[in-house]
Design a protein around this motif. Structure first.
Motif, PDB file in Angstrom:
ATOM      1  N   LEU A 199      31.764  48.520  57.148  1.00  0.00           N
ATOM      2  CA  LEU A 199      31.728  47.863  55.853  1.00  0.00           C
ATOM      3  C   LEU A 199      30.329  47.317  55.567  1.00  0.00           C
ATOM      4  N   PRO A 200      29.540  48.007  54.749  1.00  0.00           N
ATOM      5  CA  PRO A 200      28.182  47.540  54.450  1.00  0.00           C
ATOM      6  C   PRO A 200      28.175  46.602  53.255  1.00  0.00           C
ATOM      7  N   LEU A 201      27.376  45.573  53.310  1.00  0.00           N
ATOM      8  CA  LEU A 201      27.231  44.695  52.154  1.00  0.00           C
ATOM      9  C   LEU A 201      26.479  45.379  51.031  1.00  0.00           C
ATOM     10  N   ALA A 202      25.683  46.389  51.344  1.00  0.00           N
ATOM     11  CA  ALA A 202      24.896  47.073  50.328  1.00  0.00           C
ATOM     12  C   ALA A 202      25.699  48.133  49.584  1.00  0.00           C
ATOM     13  N   GLY A 203      26.866  48.484  50.099  1.00  0.00           N
ATOM     14  CA  GLY A 203      27.673  49.533  49.478  1.00  0.00           C
ATOM     15  C   GLY A 203      28.626  48.966  48.440  1.00  0.00           C
ATOM     16  N   PRO A 204      29.452  49.845  47.873  1.00  0.00           N
ATOM     17  CA  PRO A 204      30.391  49.402  46.854  1.00  0.00           C
ATOM     18  C   PRO A 204      31.530  48.589  47.455  1.00  0.00           C
ATOM     19  N   ALA A 205      32.106  47.724  46.639  1.00  0.00           N
ATOM     20  CA  ALA A 205      33.298  46.981  47.048  1.00  0.00           C
ATOM     21  C   ALA A 205      34.466  47.952  47.144  1.00  0.00           C
ATOM     22  N   TYR A 206      35.464  47.622  47.947  1.00  0.00           N
ATOM     23  CA  TYR A 206      36.648  48.461  48.083  1.00  0.00           C
ATOM     24  C   TYR A 206      37.672  48.169  47.002  1.00  0.00           C
ATOM     25  N   ASP A 207      37.642  46.944  46.453  1.00  0.00           N
ATOM     26  CA  ASP A 207      38.634  46.570  45.462  1.00  0.00           C
ATOM     27  C   ASP A 207      38.095  45.433  44.607  1.00  0.00           C
ATOM     28  N   ILE A 208      38.729  45.234  43.462  1.00  0.00           N
ATOM     29  CA  ILE A 208      38.404  44.122  42.580  1.00  0.00           C
ATOM     30  C   ILE A 208      39.727  43.455  42.225  1.00  0.00           C
ATOM     31  N   VAL A 209      39.816  42.146  42.473  1.00  0.00           N
ATOM     32  CA  VAL A 209      41.078  41.432  42.273  1.00  0.00           C
ATOM     33  C   VAL A 209      40.854  40.190  41.417  1.00  0.00           C
ATOM     34  N   PRO A 210      41.821  39.877  40.546  1.00  0.00           N
ATOM     35  CA  PRO A 210      41.701  38.664  39.729  1.00  0.00           C
ATOM     36  C   PRO A 210      41.662  37.421  40.607  1.00  0.00           C
ATOM     37  N   VAL A 211      40.916  36.430  40.177  1.00  0.00           N
ATOM     38  CA  VAL A 211      40.775  35.182  40.920  1.00  0.00           C
ATOM     39  C   VAL A 211      41.556  34.074  40.215  1.00  0.00           C
ATOM     40  N   SER A 212      42.348  33.348  40.988  1.00  0.00           N
ATOM     41  CA  SER A 212      42.981  32.126  40.508  1.00  0.00           C
ATOM     42  C   SER A 212      42.158  30.963  41.035  1.00  0.00           C
ATOM     43  N   THR A 213      41.680  30.129  40.124  1.00  0.00           N
ATOM     44  CA  THR A 213      40.855  29.001  40.560  1.00  0.00           C
ATOM     45  C   THR A 213      41.712  27.958  41.261  1.00  0.00           C
ATOM     46  N   HIS A 214      41.104  27.242  42.198  1.00  0.00           N
ATOM     47  CA  HIS A 214      41.798  26.176  42.924  1.00  0.00           C
ATOM     48  C   HIS A 214      40.750  25.256  43.529  1.00  0.00           C
ATOM     49  N   ASN A 215      41.027  23.972  43.536  1.00  0.00           N
ATOM     50  CA  ASN A 215      40.061  23.009  44.056  1.00  0.00           C
ATOM     51  C   ASN A 215      40.037  22.909  45.576  1.00  0.00           C
ATOM     52  N   SER A 216      41.125  23.294  46.256  1.00  0.00           N
ATOM     53  CA  SER A 216      41.135  23.116  47.712  1.00  0.00           C
ATOM     54  C   SER A 216      41.536  24.347  48.513  1.00  0.00           C
ATOM     55  N   THR A 225      34.663  24.763  36.417  1.00  0.00           N
ATOM     56  CA  THR A 225      34.618  26.168  36.007  1.00  0.00           C
ATOM     57  C   THR A 225      35.090  26.307  34.568  1.00  0.00           C
ATOM     58  N   THR A 226      34.215  26.859  33.729  1.00  0.00           N
ATOM     59  CA  THR A 226      34.577  27.131  32.337  1.00  0.00           C
ATOM     60  C   THR A 226      34.553  28.629  32.034  1.00  0.00           C
ATOM     61  N   ALA A 227      34.004  29.420  32.938  1.00  0.00           N
ATOM     62  CA  ALA A 227      33.974  30.876  32.770  1.00  0.00           C
ATOM     63  C   ALA A 227      35.389  31.421  32.889  1.00  0.00           C
ATOM     64  N   GLY A 228      35.606  32.611  32.348  1.00  0.00           N
ATOM     65  CA  GLY A 228      36.945  33.203  32.399  1.00  0.00           C
ATOM     66  C   GLY A 228      36.897  34.667  32.794  1.00  0.00           C
ATOM     67  N   GLY A 229      38.075  35.201  33.055  1.00  0.00           N
ATOM     68  CA  GLY A 229      38.164  36.591  33.465  1.00  0.00           C
ATOM     69  C   GLY A 229      37.419  36.847  34.744  1.00  0.00           C
ATOM     70  N   ILE A 230      37.649  36.001  35.741  1.00  0.00           N
ATOM     71  CA  ILE A 230      36.907  36.058  37.007  1.00  0.00           C
ATOM     72  C   ILE A 230      37.634  36.993  37.973  1.00  0.00           C
ATOM     73  N   HIS A 231      36.867  37.889  38.563  1.00  0.00           N
ATOM     74  CA  HIS A 231      37.412  38.842  39.543  1.00  0.00           C
ATOM     75  C   HIS A 231      36.544  38.838  40.795  1.00  0.00           C
ATOM     76  N   ALA A 232      37.195  38.960  41.942  1.00  0.00           N
ATOM     77  CA  ALA A 232      36.492  39.029  43.228  1.00  0.00           C
ATOM     78  C   ALA A 232      36.299  40.488  43.616  1.00  0.00           C
ATOM     79  N   LEU A 233      35.074  40.838  44.019  1.00  0.00           N
ATOM     80  CA  LEU A 233      34.797  42.152  44.601  1.00  0.00           C
ATOM     81  C   LEU A 233      34.904  41.981  46.106  1.00  0.00           C
ATOM     82  N   VAL A 234      35.801  42.747  46.728  1.00  0.00           N
ATOM     83  CA  VAL A 234      36.099  42.548  48.137  1.00  0.00           C
ATOM     84  C   VAL A 234      35.908  43.836  48.940  1.00  0.00           C
ATOM     85  N   LEU A 235      35.727  43.667  50.232  1.00  0.00           N
ATOM     86  CA  LEU A 235      35.509  44.802  51.133  1.00  0.00           C
ATOM     87  C   LEU A 235      36.743  45.192  51.926  1.00  0.00           C
ATOM     88  N   THR A 236      37.840  44.479  51.753  1.00  0.00           N
ATOM     89  CA  THR A 236      39.050  44.846  52.514  1.00  0.00           C
ATOM     90  C   THR A 236      40.196  45.102  51.593  1.00  0.00           C
TER      91      THR A 236
END
Length: 87
Positions: free
Chosen positions: A9-26, A76-87
Motif C-alpha cells: 500500500l503506497p501513500l503515493a498511489g491511488p486510494a482503494y476507496d472513498i467513504v462518506p465521513v460522519s463528523t464526531h468530537n471524540s 467544521t462548516t465544510a460539507g460533503g466530506i469523504h475519506a480516501l482510504v487504503l483498505t
C-alpha cells in the motif's frame, strides 16, 4: 481483475476507496484516511494521523492530502466530506 492485488500500500498511489465521513468530537473514523475530499468548502476541524487537532479552510471540491483519523463536529462548516482510504 484487481490491479491493486498483491501490492504494497503506497501513500503515493491511488486510494482503494472513498467513504462518506460522519463528523464526531471524540470518536475516530474506522480507518485513518490518507486524504479528505470536500464537496462544499468551509472550515475543517480534524485530528491528524499524528494526533494533533488542526483547523483548515478549504474551497469547494478540495482534496486535503493529510492523514486524518477524525473530523470533528465542532469547528467544521465544510460539507460533503469523504475519506480516501487504503483498505
Amino acid at each position: 481483475m484487481n490491479p491493486f492485488a498483491n501490492r504494497t500500500l503506497p501513500l503515493a498511489g491511488p486510494a482503494y476507496d472513498i467513504v462518506p465521513v460522519s463528523t464526531h468530537n471524540s470518536n475516530d473514523m474506522p480507518v485513518t484516511a490518507v486524504a479528505l475530499y470536500v464537496e462544499t468548502g468551509g472550515t475543517l476541524s480534524v485530528v491528524t494521523a499524528k494526533g494533533q487537532t488542526r483547523q483548515v479552510a478549504v474551497a469547494d471540491f478540495s482534496i486535503l492530502p493529510v492523514g486524518v483519523r477524525r473530523v470533528r463536529t465542532t469547528g467544521t462548516t465544510a460539507g460533503g466530506i469523504h475519506a480516501l482510504v487504503l483498505t
